[in-house]
Motif scaffolding. Sequence first.
Motif, PDB file in Angstrom:
ATOM      1  N   ASP A  32       1.148  -1.103  -0.028  1.00 53.96           N
ATOM      2  CA  ASP A  32      -0.580  -0.311   0.138  1.00 53.96           C
ATOM      3  C   ASP A  32       1.283   1.619   0.195  1.00 53.96           C
ATOM      4  N   ALA A  33       0.675   2.311  -0.675  1.00 51.35           N
ATOM      5  CA  ALA A  33       1.906   2.651  -1.157  1.00 51.35           C
ATOM      6  C   ALA A  33       1.545   4.680  -0.505  1.00 51.35           C
ATOM      7  N   GLY A  34       0.235   4.334   0.473  1.00 52.08           N
ATOM      8  CA  GLY A  34      -0.923   5.587   1.648  1.00 52.08           C
ATOM      9  C   GLY A  34      -0.088   5.245   2.517  1.00 52.08           C
ATOM     10  N   HIS A  35       0.998   3.789   3.481  1.00 48.68           N
ATOM     11  CA  HIS A  35       1.501   3.224   3.691  1.00 48.68           C
ATOM     12  C   HIS A  35       2.834   3.000   3.791  1.00 48.68           C
ATOM     13  N   VAL A  36       3.995   3.892   4.517  1.00 46.72           N
ATOM     14  CA  VAL A  36       5.383   3.806   4.093  1.00 46.72           C
ATOM     15  C   VAL A  36       6.037   3.615   4.890  1.00 46.72           C
ATOM     16  N   VAL A  37       6.779   1.868   4.778  1.00 43.71           N
ATOM     17  CA  VAL A  37       7.573   1.892   6.074  1.00 43.71           C
ATOM     18  C   VAL A  37       8.990   1.945   5.367  1.00 43.71           C
ATOM     19  N   MET A  38       9.208   3.118   5.557  1.00 42.00           N
ATOM     20  CA  MET A  38      10.861   3.465   4.926  1.00 42.00           C
ATOM     21  C   MET A  38      12.318   3.451   6.361  1.00 42.00           C
ATOM     22  N   ALA A  39      12.944   3.376   5.406  1.00 38.95           N
ATOM     23  CA  ALA A  39      14.579   3.336   6.744  1.00 38.95           C
ATOM     24  C   ALA A  39      16.020   3.865   5.188  1.00 38.95           C
ATOM     25  N   GLY A  40      16.891   4.429   6.264  1.00 41.82           N
ATOM     26  CA  GLY A  40      17.634   5.285   4.971  1.00 41.82           C
ATOM     27  C   GLY A  40      19.626   4.969   6.162  1.00 41.82           C
ATOM     28  N   ALA A  41      20.138   5.130   5.168  1.00 41.61           N
ATOM     29  CA  ALA A  41      21.185   5.622   5.567  1.00 41.61           C
ATOM     30  C   ALA A  41      21.961   6.895   5.013  1.00 41.61           C
TER      31      ALA A  41
ATOM     32  N   ALA B 239      18.855  -6.991  11.933  1.00 40.32           N
ATOM     33  CA  ALA B 239      17.813  -6.181  12.806  1.00 40.32           C
ATOM     34  C   ALA B 239      17.218  -5.196  11.899  1.00 40.32           C
ATOM     35  N   ILE B 240      18.124  -5.355  10.966  1.00 36.14           N
ATOM     36  CA  ILE B 240      17.036  -4.438   9.854  1.00 36.14           C
ATOM     37  C   ILE B 240      16.068  -5.042   9.230  1.00 36.14           C
ATOM     38  N   ALA B 241      16.044  -5.983   8.625  1.00 36.85           N
ATOM     39  CA  ALA B 241      15.306  -7.477   8.357  1.00 36.85           C
ATOM     40  C   ALA B 241      14.289  -7.610   9.425  1.00 36.85           C
ATOM     41  N   ASN B 242      14.435  -7.700  10.334  1.00 37.14           N
ATOM     42  CA  ASN B 242      13.378  -7.744  11.738  1.00 37.14           C
ATOM     43  C   ASN B 242      13.030  -6.870  11.541  1.00 37.14           C
ATOM     44  N   ALA B 243      12.932  -5.811  11.769  1.00 39.78           N
ATOM     45  CA  ALA B 243      12.555  -4.444  11.758  1.00 39.78           C
ATOM     46  C   ALA B 243      10.999  -4.529  10.679  1.00 39.78           C
ATOM     47  N   VAL B 244      11.849  -4.162   9.330  1.00 39.19           N
ATOM     48  CA  VAL B 244      11.597  -4.119   8.303  1.00 39.19           C
ATOM     49  C   VAL B 244      10.532  -4.949   7.581  1.00 39.19           C
ATOM     50  N   TRP B 245      10.461  -6.164   7.790  1.00 44.31           N
ATOM     51  CA  TRP B 245       9.475  -7.311   7.787  1.00 44.31           C
ATOM     52  C   TRP B 245       8.323  -7.397   8.618  1.00 44.31           C
ATOM     53  N   SER B 246       8.936  -6.880  10.079  1.00 42.24           N
ATOM     54  CA  SER B 246       7.869  -6.813  10.190  1.00 42.24           C
ATOM     55  C   SER B 246       6.678  -5.518  10.878  1.00 42.24           C
ATOM     56  N   LEU B 247       6.892  -4.128  10.416  1.00 43.58           N
ATOM     57  CA  LEU B 247       6.949  -3.049  10.613  1.00 43.58           C
ATOM     58  C   LEU B 247       5.747  -2.790   9.928  1.00 43.58           C
ATOM     59  N   ALA B 248       6.033  -3.382   8.021  1.00 38.51           N
ATOM     60  CA  ALA B 248       6.046  -3.572   6.843  1.00 38.51           C
ATOM     61  C   ALA B 248       4.878  -4.779   6.567  1.00 38.51           C
ATOM     62  N   GLY B 249       4.254  -5.053   7.332  1.00 36.75           N
ATOM     63  CA  GLY B 249       3.474  -6.414   7.726  1.00 36.75           C
ATOM     64  C   GLY B 249       3.383  -7.224   6.976  1.00 36.75           C
TER      65      GLY B 249
ATOM     66  N   ASN C 207       7.027   5.514  20.319  1.00 32.19           N
ATOM     67  CA  ASN C 207       6.469   5.771  18.730  1.00 32.19           C
ATOM     68  C   ASN C 207       6.345   4.080  18.946  1.00 32.19           C
ATOM     69  N   GLY C 208       6.937   3.265  19.993  1.00 33.64           N
ATOM     70  CA  GLY C 208       6.649   1.935  19.871  1.00 33.64           C
ATOM     71  C   GLY C 208       7.295   1.312  18.339  1.00 33.64           C
ATOM     72  N   LEU C 209       8.146   1.964  17.617  1.00 35.04           N
ATOM     73  CA  LEU C 209       9.207   1.484  16.760  1.00 35.04           C
ATOM     74  C   LEU C 209      10.105   0.672  17.230  1.00 35.04           C
ATOM     75  N   ASN C 210      10.428   1.346  18.541  1.00 36.07           N
ATOM     76  CA  ASN C 210      11.765   0.484  19.103  1.00 36.07           C
ATOM     77  C   ASN C 210      11.615  -1.464  19.066  1.00 36.07           C
ATOM     78  N   ALA C 211      10.305  -1.852  19.418  1.00 36.32           N
ATOM     79  CA  ALA C 211       9.838  -3.269  19.621  1.00 36.32           C
ATOM     80  C   ALA C 211      10.831  -4.375  18.882  1.00 36.32           C
ATOM     81  N   PRO C 212      10.928  -4.557  17.458  1.00 35.98           N
ATOM     82  CA  PRO C 212      11.288  -5.468  17.144  1.00 35.98           C
ATOM     83  C   PRO C 212      12.228  -5.105  17.095  1.00 35.98           C
TER      84      PRO C 212
END
Length: 315
Positions: free
Chosen positions: A121-130, A305-315, A229-234
């Motif tokens: 869903d392009a209306g809900h974006v999980v974004m990561a950056g470096a 750790a990134i994979a665990n979070a992105v997979w979780s947050l993006a559903g 905001n709960g983002l640290n959980a994963p």
Amino acid sequence: MRSVRFMFDFRKFAYAGVTVALTATLAVTGLTHADAAQAPAPAVAAPPVITATVPMAHLSKLMEFAAASSNTRVIGSAGFTATVSYLQAQLAGLGWTTTVQNFTVRGKKAANVVAEWPYGDAGHVVMAGAHSDSVAAGPGINDDGSGVAALLANAAAITQSNLRPAKRIRFGFWGAEEQGDVGSSYYVSHLAGGEAAKIDAYLNFDMVGNKVENGKAVGWSLYAEGQSNGLNAPFQSYFAAQGITVNPSLDTDDRSDHAAFKNAGVDVTGVSSVRSLNELGACYHKACDNLTDVDQNSMVLASNAIANAVWSLAG
């Protein structure tokens, strides 16, 4: 991670000596949307395990670019230009939609590379950056080639898993972070109306490859913003599973690219392989921030750790 803070507001163009001009190029390879519609979507319960091989190979390439450019990948250098070209080629080759934003800072050329996995869903974006640049004094392999390499490893894992997430996944590789978070600020300030509100989370990865120093195990921290905001959980669940205790409230003093998103009202957090900003490492912003400044075990932990979070947050 930058060491000097600059006051800058792109909307008012108040940063002296900076001119900006957007050039976007789009390159998409791999499956077409028609192909994807016919292909069965696999059920993925968990991300694949990322080994050290992939991120370390990317770090070796970044070191090559710096070595051919007076040991630096600072904006305006051949090392930075090669980094941007490499990012674009790698991501497009993996089937990600890639956009390059070109701009100048005090007469020096810089660029962002933004990559989007074209599903969800392009209306809900999980974004990561470096950030993709270094300081002039060194090659920036930990700061922040480590974050770049970990994200590239994740882009490959997403492609290879043929992931079909509920939310859209987008990665940003920011130029001119070392000049005051210029690239990420440029990106956020140039989003079309309402686009920032579609970003459900921004995750920042700046210096995630620190090696063991003086016999002490590397320390891991999560940004303080992620507590509320709960983002640290994963991330916490991943590190706990590895038997690692993290500092859950690193105060970054907004010294990295999450600041622009935070100021735009986006929920943010990030991961760093330091316990505090007083432990940035002996080679921080120095010529010795090369491959010897990075621990491959840290790269494995960061990438997964990134994979665990992105997979979780993006559903």
